[in-house]
Write an enzyme that holds these catalytic residues in place. Structure first.
Site, PDB file in Angstrom:
ATOM      1  N   ASP A   1       6.441  15.729  -2.529  1.00  0.00           N
ATOM      2  CA  ASP A   1       6.711  16.698  -3.603  1.00  0.00           C
ATOM      3  C   ASP A   1       6.029  18.068  -3.471  1.00  0.00           C
ATOM      4  O   ASP A   1       4.852  18.147  -3.104  1.00  0.00           O
ATOM      5  CB  ASP A   1       6.197  16.167  -4.953  1.00  0.00           C
ATOM      6  CG  ASP A   1       6.608  14.764  -5.249  1.00  0.00           C
ATOM      7  OD1 ASP A   1       7.306  14.141  -4.436  1.00  0.00           O
ATOM      8  OD2 ASP A   1       6.207  14.269  -6.320  1.00  0.00           O
TER       9      ASP A   1
ATOM     10  N   GLN B   1       2.383  17.364  -1.787  1.00  0.00           N
ATOM     11  CA  GLN B   1       1.868  16.031  -1.513  1.00  0.00           C
ATOM     12  C   GLN B   1       1.779  15.894   0.007  1.00  0.00           C
ATOM     13  O   GLN B   1       2.778  16.073   0.720  1.00  0.00           O
ATOM     14  CB  GLN B   1       2.808  14.969  -2.108  1.00  0.00           C
ATOM     15  CG  GLN B   1       2.812  14.975  -3.628  1.00  0.00           C
ATOM     16  CD  GLN B   1       1.550  14.351  -4.188  1.00  0.00           C
ATOM     17  OE1 GLN B   1       1.441  13.133  -4.288  1.00  0.00           O
ATOM     18  NE2 GLN B   1       0.583  15.179  -4.551  1.00  0.00           N
TER      19      GLN B   1
ATOM     20  N   PHE C   1      -2.214  12.924  -6.703  1.00  0.00           N
ATOM     21  CA  PHE C   1      -0.766  12.894  -6.883  1.00  0.00           C
ATOM     22  C   PHE C   1      -0.277  14.225  -7.465  1.00  0.00           C
ATOM     23  O   PHE C   1      -1.042  15.157  -7.687  1.00  0.00           O
ATOM     24  CB  PHE C   1      -0.379  11.697  -7.764  1.00  0.00           C
ATOM     25  CG  PHE C   1      -0.118  10.434  -6.956  1.00  0.00           C
ATOM     26  CD1 PHE C   1      -0.576  10.292  -5.660  1.00  0.00           C
ATOM     27  CD2 PHE C   1       0.608   9.379  -7.510  1.00  0.00           C
ATOM     28  CE1 PHE C   1      -0.326   9.143  -4.916  1.00  0.00           C
ATOM     29  CE2 PHE C   1       0.870   8.225  -6.780  1.00  0.00           C
ATOM     30  CZ  PHE C   1       0.405   8.105  -5.485  1.00  0.00           C
TER      31      PHE C   1
ATOM     32  N   GLU D   1       9.939  10.855 -13.145  1.00  0.00           N
ATOM     33  CA  GLU D   1       8.802  11.493 -12.469  1.00  0.00           C
ATOM     34  C   GLU D   1       8.959  13.013 -12.574  1.00  0.00           C
ATOM     35  O   GLU D   1      10.046  13.527 -12.863  1.00  0.00           O
ATOM     36  CB  GLU D   1       8.785  11.106 -10.979  1.00  0.00           C
ATOM     37  CG  GLU D   1       8.719   9.609 -10.736  1.00  0.00           C
ATOM     38  CD  GLU D   1       8.610   9.236  -9.263  1.00  0.00           C
ATOM     39  OE1 GLU D   1       7.801   8.362  -8.955  1.00  0.00           O
ATOM     40  OE2 GLU D   1       9.326   9.790  -8.421  1.00  0.00           O
TER      41      GLU D   1
ATOM     42  N   TRP E   1      13.285   9.034  -1.202  1.00  0.00           N
ATOM     43  CA  TRP E   1      12.374   7.905  -0.990  1.00  0.00           C
ATOM     44  C   TRP E   1      13.080   6.725  -0.319  1.00  0.00           C
ATOM     45  O   TRP E   1      12.416   5.825   0.199  1.00  0.00           O
ATOM     46  CB  TRP E   1      11.732   7.462  -2.305  1.00  0.00           C
ATOM     47  CG  TRP E   1      10.600   8.357  -2.727  1.00  0.00           C
ATOM     48  CD1 TRP E   1      10.553   9.173  -3.811  1.00  0.00           C
ATOM     49  CD2 TRP E   1       9.337   8.510  -2.063  1.00  0.00           C
ATOM     50  NE1 TRP E   1       9.346   9.843  -3.868  1.00  0.00           N
ATOM     51  CE2 TRP E   1       8.587   9.451  -2.811  1.00  0.00           C
ATOM     52  CE3 TRP E   1       8.767   7.969  -0.904  1.00  0.00           C
ATOM     53  CZ2 TRP E   1       7.296   9.843  -2.436  1.00  0.00           C
ATOM     54  CZ3 TRP E   1       7.475   8.369  -0.543  1.00  0.00           C
ATOM     55  CH2 TRP E   1       6.764   9.280  -1.297  1.00  0.00           C
TER      56      TRP E   1
HETATM   57  C1  FRU Z   1       7.521  11.653  -6.691  1.00  0.00           C
HETATM   58  C2  FRU Z   1       6.184  10.945  -6.712  1.00  0.00           C
HETATM   59  C3  FRU Z   1       5.363  11.391  -7.915  1.00  0.00           C
HETATM   60  C4  FRU Z   1       3.966  11.124  -7.463  1.00  0.00           C
HETATM   61  C5  FRU Z   1       4.032  11.476  -5.999  1.00  0.00           C
HETATM   62  C6  FRU Z   1       3.145  10.642  -5.117  1.00  0.00           C
HETATM   63  O1  FRU Z   1       8.091  11.734  -5.436  1.00  0.00           O
HETATM   64  O2  FRU Z   1       6.345   9.548  -6.683  1.00  0.00           O
HETATM   65  O3  FRU Z   1       5.721  10.749  -9.110  1.00  0.00           O
HETATM   66  O4  FRU Z   1       3.018  11.869  -8.149  1.00  0.00           O
HETATM   67  O5  FRU Z   1       5.374  11.300  -5.598  1.00  0.00           O
HETATM   68  O6  FRU Z   1       3.117  11.132  -3.831  1.00  0.00           O
END
Ligand code: FRU
Length: 519
Positions: free
Chosen positions: A52, A68, A108, A234, A319
């Protein structure tokens, strides 16, 4: 996503990295940013895993893109905040990693704002802080089967985002009992003279407010039973988006995994009204920001220069298979940044429309403007590109609804097809014959994605951006969008437009896209 996923996928991802192909590539003398499949006008990290976008904030002439990031492996896990900066949202420079895991957990997703009035007291005279809110995800608590795995923490920067200090009294917002409790998105809410935070809590979004970014009070919840619920909610974002007259409307973006319209991860949105406490949807039903498989976790920049349109960037993956894509030594890229606006759909309802940022035109070369292009069966658009690279920007109008398809291809007869199917009144993205489609067996990578045409009127306006391993379709002013990645054995340099009945395109603009990286 639920993070029990990490163990099996970690194993699969590492296995993929050790595959013969990957190790050959790793030892070949390919220069960084010139490896096979490396995006040439999208941001990707030099090495290792990215998902993300996080902490999107503009300040002091710089657009920040945190993300991320696993700095030690090309799979999810060991999540930090990576960092990249840009002066124009087009050229990006990766910076030192900004936030590392600590005793509270992994770092996160989250957001960042400029605390111009120093409401947090974390600034110094003449040095207002940049403040980031993120989720601390505790693997220890996860292993222990606890519910309170995710809490919200704060970090701040006094040097324009170069270095970050974690707040001494983290976490600032404690878990309220939901195993999924994450991805804080903060903004200033001027009518209430307060900060507002949107947070995802499994199947709904919670709103919190604060005067100082440190103490948070719950305001309301939104979304149970509304919109799509095929997965975990999310990365929310509550923002104002202007309609064609410039009137702002409240829009809530909610990312969801899995359960997207073409399976896996996808981004839905609600158009509605926020009264300072509560958000109510005014547009009924489920609405998707993108129908393709690869635009996820999109959120918008804060503190943009006055007059800027809201601007979003997404993770250009899914994902379902993101940790298995056959790239090395990095995994994943971002979409191009996109400006958002509300535009009428077929019934006059206001829909969220995305367009690539205008600044991308800086990368156009060999620009060609054609008029009245007659397509009798097949028209070779690629003939106009002198040195085809597989990177292009194409814009054209179709005067009346009829079947057409754009075929991107290479000498190995691999192809990606983007088109319109009149019987379905749908656009589609077909990567079933695009080369390597088997790196994630059973994950549906090869399936054709469809997107309903949502605009009224016969004329279609189509924009397509093609990079080394991705295509982004913006149809009808961006009310229908599709983004998808692909992995052909050699670049897709061919570009043909096909139509089942004679078709004359009033205008076609074609440009090659320059690479961001020196040759
Ligand atoms: C979305 C997610 C978020 C989380 C992050 C973890 O892709 O699952 O909800 O904070 O990725 O890497």
């Amino acid at each position: 996503m639920r993070h029990a996923y990490l163990a099996p996928l970690l194993a699969a991802g590492l296995a993929a990295c050790q595959s013969p192909t990957a190790s050959t590539e790793a030892t070949s003398p390919v220069r960084p940013y010139h490896e096979p499949y490396r995006p040439q006008f999208h941001f990707s990290p030099k090495e290792n895993w990215m998902n993300d976008p996080n902490g999107l904030v503009y300040e002091n002439g710089t657009y920040h893109l945190f993300f991320q990031f696993n700095p030690t492996a090309p799979v999810a896990g060991n999540i930090h905040w990576g960092h990249a900066t840009s002066a124009d949202l087009v050229h990006w420079q990766q910076q030192p990693t900004a936030l590392a895991p600590d005793s509270l957990g992994l770092i996160f997703s989250g957001s960042a704002v400029l605390d111009a009035q120093n409401t947090s007291g974390l600034g110094q005279p003449g040095r207002p802080p940049l403040v980031a809110l993120y989720t601390s995800h505790s693997e220890a608590r996860e292993k222990a089967g606890r519910q309170d795995v995710e809490n919200q923490s704060l970090a701040y920067s006094l040097d324009h985002g170069q270095t970050w200090q974690k707040y001494a009294h983290n976490p600032v917002l404690l878990n309220q009992g939901s195993r999924d409790f994450r991805d804080p998105k903060v903004r200033w809410y001027a009518p209430g003279d307060k900060w507002l935070l949107a947070l995802s809590a499994h199947d709904h979004i919670e709103f919190y407010s604060s005067k100082n970014l440190l103490n948070w009070t719950k305001e309301s919840a939104f979304g149970r039973g509304l919109g799509a619920h095929g997965g975990v909610w999310e990365c929310p974002d509550l923002l104002e988006v202007p309609d064609a007259q410039g009137k702002p409307h409240d829009v809530l973006i909610v990312n969801m995994n899995p359960g997207g319209p073409n399976s896996g991860s996808a981004t839905q949105y609600f158009v509605g009204a926020f009264d300072g406490k509560q958000f109510r949807a005014t547009l009924p039903g489920t609405h998707w920001l993108g129908y393709g498989p690869d635009n996820y976790a999109g959120v918008t920049w804060s503190n943009l220069p006055a007059g800027s349109a809201p601007t979003l960037i997404g993770w250009m993956s899914n994902w379902n298979y993101g940790q298995q894509v056959p790239t090395t030594p990095w995994r994943s890229a971002m979409t191009v940044p996109r400006t958002l606006a509300l535009r009428p759909g077929a019934q006059g309802e206001l829909l969220l429309a995305s367009q690539p940022i205008a600044g991308l035109s800086r990368l156009y070369e060999q620009v060609l403007n054609l008029t009245n292009v007659a397509v009798a069966g097949r028209y070779d658009l690629g003939q106009h590109l002198k040195n085809p690279t597989g990177r292009l920007r194409l814009k054209f109008t179709v005067p009346q609804a009829q079947n057409w398809s754009l075929i991107l291809s290479n000498a190995a007869k691999e192809q990606v097809v983007v088109g319109y199917d009149q019987a379905r009144n749908a656009y589609y993205f077909d990567r079933s014959k695009s080369g390597n489609v088997n790196f994630a067996p059973g994950k549906g990578f090869a399936q054709v994605a469809y997107a309903p045409r949502l605009a009224a009127g016969p004329t279609q306006e189509i924009i397509l951006l093609v990079d080394a391993a991705s295509a982004e379709l913006f149809a009808d002013g961006g009310v229908t969008c599709m983004t998808g990645i692909f992995f052909p054995s050699q670049p897709l340099t061919g570009l043909v437009l096909q139509a089942s009945a004679p078709l004359t395109l009033p205008s076609v603009e074609l440009a090659a896209m320059k690479s961001l990286w020196p040759k």
